[in-house]
Design an enzyme around this catalytic site. Structure first.
Site, PDB file in Angstrom:
ATOM      1  CB  CYS A 178      -5.188   6.127  -2.792  1.00 39.78           C
ATOM      2  SG  CYS A 178      -3.823   5.143  -3.342  1.00 39.78           S
ATOM      3  CD  GLU A 228      -4.812  -1.266   2.904  1.00 41.19           C
ATOM      4  OE1 GLU A 228      -4.091  -1.644   1.968  1.00 41.19           O
ATOM      5  OE2 GLU A 228      -4.615  -0.225   3.532  1.00 41.19           O
ATOM      6  CB  THR A 249      -3.714   4.068   5.150  1.00 40.92           C
ATOM      7  OG1 THR A 249      -4.484   2.905   5.391  1.00 40.92           O
ATOM      8  CG2 THR A 249      -2.737   3.798   4.030  1.00 40.92           C
ATOM      9  CD  GLU A 275      -1.667  -0.475   7.965  1.00 37.89           C
ATOM     10  OE1 GLU A 275      -0.947  -1.096   8.779  1.00 37.89           O
ATOM     11  OE2 GLU A 275      -1.521  -0.581   6.737  1.00 37.89           O
ATOM     12  CG  HIS A 330     -10.155   4.202  -0.350  1.00 35.28           C
ATOM     13  ND1 HIS A 330      -9.047   4.764  -0.938  1.00 35.28           N
ATOM     14  CD2 HIS A 330      -9.667   3.359   0.594  1.00 35.28           C
ATOM     15  CE1 HIS A 330      -7.954   4.284  -0.372  1.00 35.28           C
ATOM     16  NE2 HIS A 330      -8.297   3.418   0.556  1.00 35.28           N
ATOM     17  CE1 TYR A 385      -8.806   0.300  -0.661  1.00 35.54           C
ATOM     18  CE2 TYR A 385      -8.587  -2.017  -0.155  1.00 35.54           C
ATOM     19  CZ  TYR A 385      -8.515  -0.702   0.238  1.00 35.54           C
ATOM     20  OH  TYR A 385      -8.133  -0.400   1.500  1.00 35.54           O
ATOM     21  CB  CYS A 423      -3.668  -0.076  -4.943  1.00 33.40           C
ATOM     22  SG  CYS A 423      -4.884  -0.662  -3.751  1.00 33.40           S
ATOM     23  CB  CYS A 466      -0.873  -0.017   1.258  1.00 33.83           C
ATOM     24  SG  CYS A 466      -1.691   1.528   1.608  1.00 33.83           S
TER      25      CYS A 466
END
Ligand code: SF4
Ligand code: FE
Length: 485
Positions: free
Chosen positions: A102, A444, A189, A254, A289, A293, A296, A98
């Site tokens: 974003c 995640e 994050t 995180e 978001h 996904y 990413c 990650c």
């Protein structure tokens, strides 16, 4: 735009109040548990200055006319939405983790729509404040943490009913020059790698919860903010400095972020007790978001598929039909996720603010797939890798003058590939499936941008089941009438 080095240097100058493994740490950027995650964010800067990738990673700002990093941009077309997803896949491929930036991009886009809407409806000036903030972010090429998830306490109670009010971020004081807030955001994050924190409500609020309907941005090292770094599986391998960590240079991050009477000036407040708009802001951020996904995680999967294919080769089984089939299955699952990310982008529409919004139904379908596919892909990768994945001795044993020789002899694969190369590839698969990287790749994928049930609620709401029932009745020539037949 900043270089990767300028970004890292800028984070080092910040005065975070940070705790890692029970100790206060003055410069988290230099800490071995944080540095890999900083490197991953730095890649968003590096690729923005690389002519090969600038068509994806940079864009002309609609606010200033200057070239800016796409992570600081509000999408002005479906082309922008598509390029966002492609950029995220590229970054997943380059970091296998990650890269954290974003959440801020998605917060910026959701706020650009919602602040505009509030100003139109209520005559407020939230959008003007927000645009001033965004120009500052673009001009200085900043990383923003998009902070949404509160600890929430007793889930059966509304925020105002909680015994411990700080389980939700809320306003405790309204002053002439701004507001004072308390509470916390968890699973944040990239928080310690960010210049700014953009706080949003965690859910749709009602009038009794108006104090909890608050959105604002503050520099990440503002007085009163404390960070506690979250643990990851096998995280202390990062302290060893060997290839046992699996992903040597990159990682995710995180934090639990605590707001203890933090002052926010009015010019940085983007929602103040407007509880009627809190749900809309949450849904917009979540949809963006969930689109993310589809980019990413697909890039990370590309690396995992490559690692599994390499191992099949190193083990001399790449031509076995069941291995080929498993690799194709992994590719199919991955491209399905990406197809959804692209589809919700091409079906996006302009909002009155000018910002383009994704097709929310398809974005939710995208993320629901992402809560499932990486688990199956990881299972297939573990299947191909073999049991050595979780039984091999350490890199330090391999270097040892006595036992290292045994390992080199006994753990060799095909000719031409050293034992160390084989073990490095196994460690990469281990990292992504059960190690520190599994945080970003699997869990995640389950919980980031909301758990599966959150997507199912949105899908049910938007799928227009009644229309489908009518279609079936028409085809079957079933007529419904209001009397007994
Ligand atoms: Fe970006 Fe993916 Fe990390 Fe979210 S999970 S911040 S979309 S890389
Ligand atoms: Fe995430």
């Amino acid at each position: 735009m900043k270089t990767a080095k300028e970004y890292i240097d800028s984070i080092k100058t910040m005065k975070f109040n940070a705790y890692i493994l029970g100790k206060k740490v003055d410069c988290p950027a230099d800490h071995p548990l944080v540095r890999p995650s900083l490197n991953a964010v730095a890649m968003t800067y590096e690729l923005a200055l690389d002519p090969e990738f600038q068509h994806l990673t940079t864009v002309t700002s609609n606010l200033t006319g200057k070239r800016v990093n796409r992570f600081t941009h509000t999408h002005q077309s479906t082309h922008d939405l598509v390029n966002k997803v492609k950029m995220q896949r590229l970054l997943g491929q380059k970091t296998a983790t990650c890269f954290q930036r974003c959440v801020g991009m998605d917060a910026i886009n959701a706020l650009s729509i919602t602040t505009y809407e509030m100003d139109q409806d209520l005559g407020t000036e939230y959008n003007k404040r927000f645009i001033d903030f965004l120009k500052y972010v673009q001009d200085n090429d900043l990383v923003c943490d998009g902070a949404m998830t509160d600890p929430k306490g007793d889930r059966g109670k509304r925020p105002h009913q909680q015994e411990e009010k700080d389980v939700f971020v809320h306003v405790v004081e309204e002053r002439e020059d701004g507001i004072v807030v308390r509470g916390a955001k968890c699973h944040q994050t990239g928080a310690l790698n960010s210049h700014e924190i953009i706080v949003m409500p965690t859910m749709s609020m009602k009038v009794e919860d108006a104090d909890f309907a608050v959105s604002f941005a503050v520099p990440s090292d503002t007085e009163g903010i404390t960070y506690i770094l979250g643990r990851q599986p096998s995280d202390t391998r990062k302290l060893e400095g060997t290839f046992d960590v699996g992903n040597i240079n990159y990682g995710g991050q995180e934090c639990l972020v605590i707001f203890d009477n933090v002052f926010v000036p009015w010019e940085r407040v983007f929602m103040f007790r407007e509880y009627q708009y809190s749900g809309k802001l949450v849904e917009r951020f979540a949809s963006y978001h969930r689109q993310s996904y589809g980019g990413c995680k697909c890039g990370v999967t590309d690396v995992l598929i490559g690692a599994a294919a390499n191992l099949a080769e190193y083990h001399g089984v790449e031509n076995a039909s069941h291995i080929k089939d498993k690799l194709v299955e992994m590719i199919h699952l991955n491209e399905t996720m990406h197809a959804c990310g692209l589809a919700c982008s091409t079906e996006g529409k302009a909002t009155p603010s000018g910002t383009y919004f994704v097709d929310s139904l398809l974005a939710n379908v995208c993320k629901l797939n992402v809560t499932r596919h990486p688990y199956e892909i990881a299972r297939l990768a573990e299947d191909i890798a073999g049991g050595l994945l979780v039984t091999m001795p350490s890199a330090k044993d391999l270097e040892h003058p006595v036992v290292g020789e045994y390992m080199k002899k006994l753990y060799r694969g095909i000719n031409g590939i050293s034992t160390e190369c084989r073990l490095r590839m196994l460690r990469l698969v281990e990292n992504l499936t059960v190690g520190a990287g599994a945080v970003a790749y699997r869990t995640e994928s389950m919980h980031g941008a909301g758990p599966p049930q959150a997507m199912k609620i949105m899908i049910a709401r938007q799928a227009n089941l009644e229309h489908k029932k009518e279609l079936a009745k028409e085809i079957a020539e079933v007529i419904t009438c209001d009397h007994e037949c």
